[in-house]
Design a protein around this motif. Sequence first.
Motif, PDB file in Angstrom:
ATOM      1  N   PHE A 255      28.021   0.613  24.528  1.00 13.50           N
ATOM      2  CA  PHE A 255      27.345   1.619  25.350  1.00 13.50           C
ATOM      3  C   PHE A 255      28.127   1.904  26.629  1.00 13.50           C
ATOM      4  O   PHE A 255      28.200   3.047  27.082  1.00 13.50           O
ATOM      5  CB  PHE A 255      25.921   1.172  25.676  1.00 13.50           C
ATOM      6  CG  PHE A 255      24.912   1.592  24.639  1.00 13.50           C
ATOM      7  CD1 PHE A 255      24.532   2.920  24.528  1.00 13.50           C
ATOM      8  CD2 PHE A 255      24.363   0.674  23.769  1.00 13.50           C
ATOM      9  CE1 PHE A 255      23.620   3.327  23.564  1.00 13.50           C
ATOM     10  CE2 PHE A 255      23.441   1.063  22.803  1.00 13.50           C
ATOM     11  CZ  PHE A 255      23.064   2.398  22.700  1.00 13.50           C
ATOM     12  N   ILE A 256      28.712   0.866  27.216  1.00 15.09           N
ATOM     13  CA  ILE A 256      29.542   1.074  28.406  1.00 15.09           C
ATOM     14  C   ILE A 256      30.709   1.999  28.073  1.00 15.09           C
ATOM     15  O   ILE A 256      31.038   2.914  28.833  1.00 15.09           O
ATOM     16  CB  ILE A 256      30.055  -0.276  28.943  1.00 15.09           C
ATOM     17  CG1 ILE A 256      28.907  -1.073  29.567  1.00 15.09           C
ATOM     18  CG2 ILE A 256      31.175  -0.065  29.978  1.00 15.09           C
ATOM     19  CD1 ILE A 256      29.300  -2.475  29.997  1.00 15.09           C
ATOM     20  N   VAL A 257      31.315   1.782  26.912  1.00 16.97           N
ATOM     21  CA  VAL A 257      32.463   2.589  26.489  1.00 16.97           C
ATOM     22  C   VAL A 257      32.079   4.046  26.289  1.00 16.97           C
ATOM     23  O   VAL A 257      32.780   4.954  26.760  1.00 16.97           O
ATOM     24  CB  VAL A 257      33.068   1.998  25.193  1.00 16.97           C
ATOM     25  CG1 VAL A 257      33.970   3.019  24.503  1.00 16.97           C
ATOM     26  CG2 VAL A 257      33.849   0.736  25.506  1.00 16.97           C
ATOM     27  N   ILE A 258      30.961   4.307  25.591  1.00 17.70           N
ATOM     28  CA  ILE A 258      30.620   5.710  25.321  1.00 17.70           C
ATOM     29  C   ILE A 258      30.131   6.411  26.592  1.00 17.70           C
ATOM     30  O   ILE A 258      30.263   7.627  26.716  1.00 17.70           O
ATOM     31  CB  ILE A 258      29.602   5.857  24.175  1.00 17.70           C
ATOM     32  CG1 ILE A 258      28.228   5.319  24.558  1.00 17.70           C
ATOM     33  CG2 ILE A 258      30.105   5.181  22.919  1.00 17.70           C
ATOM     34  CD1 ILE A 258      27.154   5.648  23.534  1.00 17.70           C
ATOM     35  N   ILE A 259      29.593   5.658  27.539  1.00 19.67           N
ATOM     36  CA  ILE A 259      29.196   6.265  28.815  1.00 19.67           C
ATOM     37  C   ILE A 259      30.435   6.619  29.633  1.00 19.67           C
ATOM     38  O   ILE A 259      30.534   7.712  30.202  1.00 19.67           O
ATOM     39  CB  ILE A 259      28.278   5.309  29.602  1.00 19.67           C
ATOM     40  CG1 ILE A 259      26.922   5.209  28.913  1.00 19.67           C
ATOM     41  CG2 ILE A 259      28.106   5.789  31.044  1.00 19.67           C
ATOM     42  CD1 ILE A 259      26.026   4.126  29.471  1.00 19.67           C
ATOM     43  N   ILE A 260      31.395   5.706  29.695  1.00 16.68           N
ATOM     44  CA  ILE A 260      32.635   5.985  30.427  1.00 16.68           C
ATOM     45  C   ILE A 260      33.398   7.130  29.784  1.00 16.68           C
ATOM     46  O   ILE A 260      33.899   8.030  30.464  1.00 16.68           O
ATOM     47  CB  ILE A 260      33.523   4.725  30.487  1.00 16.68           C
ATOM     48  CG1 ILE A 260      32.896   3.659  31.382  1.00 16.68           C
ATOM     49  CG2 ILE A 260      34.922   5.074  31.007  1.00 16.68           C
ATOM     50  CD1 ILE A 260      33.659   2.349  31.410  1.00 16.68           C
ATOM     51  N   GLY A 261      33.490   7.111  28.446  1.00 12.28           N
ATOM     52  CA  GLY A 261      34.268   8.126  27.759  1.00 12.28           C
ATOM     53  C   GLY A 261      33.646   9.505  27.781  1.00 12.28           C
ATOM     54  O   GLY A 261      34.345  10.516  27.678  1.00 12.28           O
ATOM     55  N   GLY A 262      32.326   9.567  27.913  1.00 12.59           N
ATOM     56  CA  GLY A 262      31.615  10.842  27.822  1.00 12.59           C
ATOM     57  C   GLY A 262      30.769  10.831  26.570  1.00 12.59           C
ATOM     58  O   GLY A 262      31.308  10.710  25.466  1.00 12.59           O
TER      59      GLY A 262
END
Length: 316
Positions: A255-262
């Motif tokens: 979830f951290i990754v998809i939030i950072i990535g967009g």
Amino acid sequence: MTPVIVALVAAPFVGSASTFVTLTAAGLAMGMMIFTMASGLTLVFGMMDVLNFGHGAFIALGAYVATLVFLPLAGWSASDSVALNLAVFLLAIVAAALVCGALGWVFERLIVKPVYGQHLRQILATIGGSIIAEQLMYAFWGPDQIPLSLPKTLEGSFVFGEAAIEKYRVLATLVGLVVFAGEMLILNRTKIGLLIRAGVENREMVEALGYRIDRLFIGVFMAGSALAGLGGAMMALYRGQVHATIGGEFLVLCFIVIIIGGLGSVGGSFVASILVALIANYAGFLAPKLALVSNILAMVVVLLWRPRGLYPVSGR
């Protein structure tokens, strides 16, 4: 690109060139494994607008399925034959992907289908499904950690001067790049990808043209579950052990990754996965205590700079 900037900033603080190369290679490998898991979550949200908090269950299931391949084929894994070693590795990750993809269909039909378009209910339903799945894994495999060893020829490292790069990390990086290339090719260069993206924008129009968008979305959910299982199997081999809580641990990171990535951006998830892995590796070397919260800090900094993530998708 942001990961390159992070690497350039970290290099003077690391000091030793060999240590920097080793840390960077390890970060790239970790990033590719994180991306494989997170990309499935990205597809499900980006294509279907579904918040799947049950994604972690498929990560853990993929790890367990890998044990069902490796343990009976321990002779292949311990062999000096490169072909047998690679064969058992490929069998494990393919089995993990297939089993998780098939059970993803069941999960979508029973739990996700009734709550389409209702984000709060999606969260509650998928969390409930994840808890049930985790308890079923405890019942089937038991509460103890299961050791999982790498095939013999994937142990050890490639040595370049004073820098050492683990063989398995090289393989994990290659697998992650293949997954990324495959996703981008399917989504941007095939008719199925076009229909899926069109269905997200205007479902009624696609159905009016005679296409069953429901079937396409089921396929997307199965693909997302399969990627979770694939990533879980690779991560279990990297760690050398399997436990049911591995899914919940990496779900937060996904979830951290998809939030950072967009939200919903596959390319953004790819960059963000490398970014958080590099930051964690450099922080772990320079300030070990900071490494525990490095991913959260990275997310905070990115959102303060770009509130919708690095590569936001229109409408998200």
